[in-house]
Design an enzyme around this catalytic site. Structure first.
Site, short mmCIF file in Angstrom:
data_model
loop_
_atom_site.label_atom_id
_atom_site.label_comp_id
_atom_site.label_asym_id
_atom_site.label_seq_id
_atom_site.Cartn_x
_atom_site.Cartn_y
_atom_site.Cartn_z
N ASP A 147 5.80 10.67 0.04
CA ASP A 147 4.80 9.60 0.12
C ASP A 147 4.11 9.48 -1.24
O ASP A 147 4.71 9.81 -2.27
CB ASP A 147 3.80 9.91 1.25
N HIS A 187 -2.58 6.41 1.13
CA HIS A 187 -1.48 6.39 2.09
C HIS A 187 -0.97 7.78 2.43
O HIS A 187 -0.83 8.16 3.60
CB HIS A 187 -0.35 5.53 1.51
N SER A 346 4.04 2.82 8.99
CA SER A 346 3.83 4.05 8.23
C SER A 346 2.99 5.04 9.01
O SER A 346 3.17 6.26 8.88
CB SER A 346 3.12 3.74 6.91
#
Length: 403
Positions: A147, A187, A346
């Site tokens: 990620d 994220h 996600s």
């Protein structure tokens, strides 16, 4: 595939490719028999990024022709026409595939939640607490997380991250990269905590709070393909059994088809987000039959409008995603402390990766095909349409019962 490579060479003079070594060829063979066929190209993503990085340290001539990823048994780099022909003729190479550039599947909505309490809805919906009560927390199971990195200083990730790696813009591992500054975006920290966050002040955001998280910073910027290949290669090397990836390229692009097979052959279950572009769309490698692809549903059991789904004209696995999981208004860790609410496939993906870790601890002798089958058989459609949710929403207790 060869046509697309040749088209790139005709337009640019070179093409980025992945050369897959034969089973008989040792990775060391790439150092001489294969690498010689690659050509450094300053105009490529690999070469251009290398120059930009090298200029920062005053070594602008350090343009790599290719990167060797030994655990995966592949070489990635740029070739001209003669090099392509030589690679295809090489006894050390079984296949040459075009290399596409992937991108992060970004959240569709973001907000700061009110102070969360207890178990967040997604973890509860999965029935993870019921598995914890039986002693299954994912302890001893290594889960790789590719990620934007991770902020391992967040209280809920304290002790969760056992391995960390950062890959620079050309796919090289950065030596001694600090986890303290390990997330270039919100994220990665959010998805990492959904996967393996520990209980903090009574708040439970992680599906597998005992799992060993191996987190790599691979995206975004630079040659993303090189960075992600570096992360995949590293994940195999550190002994991960699950790989959680919330990234992809739009459409059915077969560049990474063989890589998914390589991961599985190494005992790694690839759990991949399907995308946030809505029905009639999907992303690779999530839409490959051998990836466990994940879409998003909300707390009412409805498929999120943004969640991608698609039907393909193939005899097996015609529908994507394989399953759906909590992906709307998901509360998890925010970078630099606190909490963040995000929505997207996600966010759904680490729920399923975490569940896989729980099942692997409960049945350590089960292979990844058996674990995947239990997850698929646990899913229920409820009021969701098969074209949008395929098998349906996963359930932890039912998955455990299937093993």
């Amino acid at each position: 595939m060869t046509a697309s490579i040749r088209a790139s060479i005709a337009q640019l003079g070179f093409a980025p490719v992945i050369a897959f070594l034969t089973a008989e060829a040792s990775p060391e063979a790439a150092d001489d028999a294969v690498l010689a066929h690659f050509t450094p190209e300053a105009g490529s993503a690999l070469g251009g990024a290398a120059i930009a990085a090298a200029e920062d340290v005053g070594a602008a001539d350090a343009v790599p022709a290719a990167r060797v990823f030994r655990h995966l048994g592949i070489v990635y780099g740029t070739v001209e026409a003669a090099g392509l022909s030589a690679l295809r003729a090489s006894p050390a190479v079984r296949a040459v595939k075009p290399a596409a550039q992937l991108s992060l599947i970004r959240p569709v909505t973001a907000a700061r939640p009110s102070e969360p309490r207890g178990t967040v809805w997604g973890v509860g919906h999965l029935q993870a607490p019921e598995l914890w009560a039986q002693g299954w927390t994912g302890a001893g199971v290594r889960v790789a997380h590719l990620d934007t990195g991770v902020d391992a200083t967040h209280p809920c990730l304290d002790g969760a991250v056992v391995e960390f790696a950062e890959f620079d813009h050309t796919g090289r591992r950065v030596p001694d990269a600090p986890m303290r500054d390990g997330d270039r975006d919100r994220h990665g920290t959010h998805t990492a905590a959904t996967l393996a966050g520990r209980e903090t002040d009574g708040v439970r955001v992680g599906v597998a709070p005992g799992a060993e998280l191996c987190s790599a910073l691979v995206i975004e910027g630079g040659d993303i393909t090189a960075r992600i290949l570096g992360g995949m290669d590293w994940a195999v090397g550190v002994g991960a059994r699950v790989l959680s990836m919330s990234l992809g390229i739009r459409g059915l692009v077969n560049s990474f088809l063989d890589l998914v097979a390589i991961l599985r052959d190494n005992g790694v279950l690839p759990v991949v987000a399907i995308g946030n572009e809505g029905p009639g769309t999907s992303r690779s490698p999530g839409n490959y039959p051998r990836a466990l692809s994940v879409g998003a549903h909300d707390r009412d059991g409805l498929v999120a409008g943004f969640s991608s789904s698609q039907r393909f004209q193939r005899r097996t696995h015609p529908l994507t995603p394989d399953v759906v999981a909590p992906g709307v208004d998901v509360v998890s860790a925010g970078r630099e402390g606190g909490w963040q609410t995000l929505s997207g496939t996600s966010m759904a993906t680490p729920h399923v990766a975490g569940l896989a870790a729980l099942l692997m601890q409960a049945h350590p002798d089960a292979d990844i095909d058996t674990i995947e089958r239990a997850i698929l058989e646990s899913a229920r459609l409820g009021s969701m349409a098969p074209e949008r949710a395929n098998h349906g929403a996963v359930d932890g207790l039912r998955a455990l019962d299937r093993l």
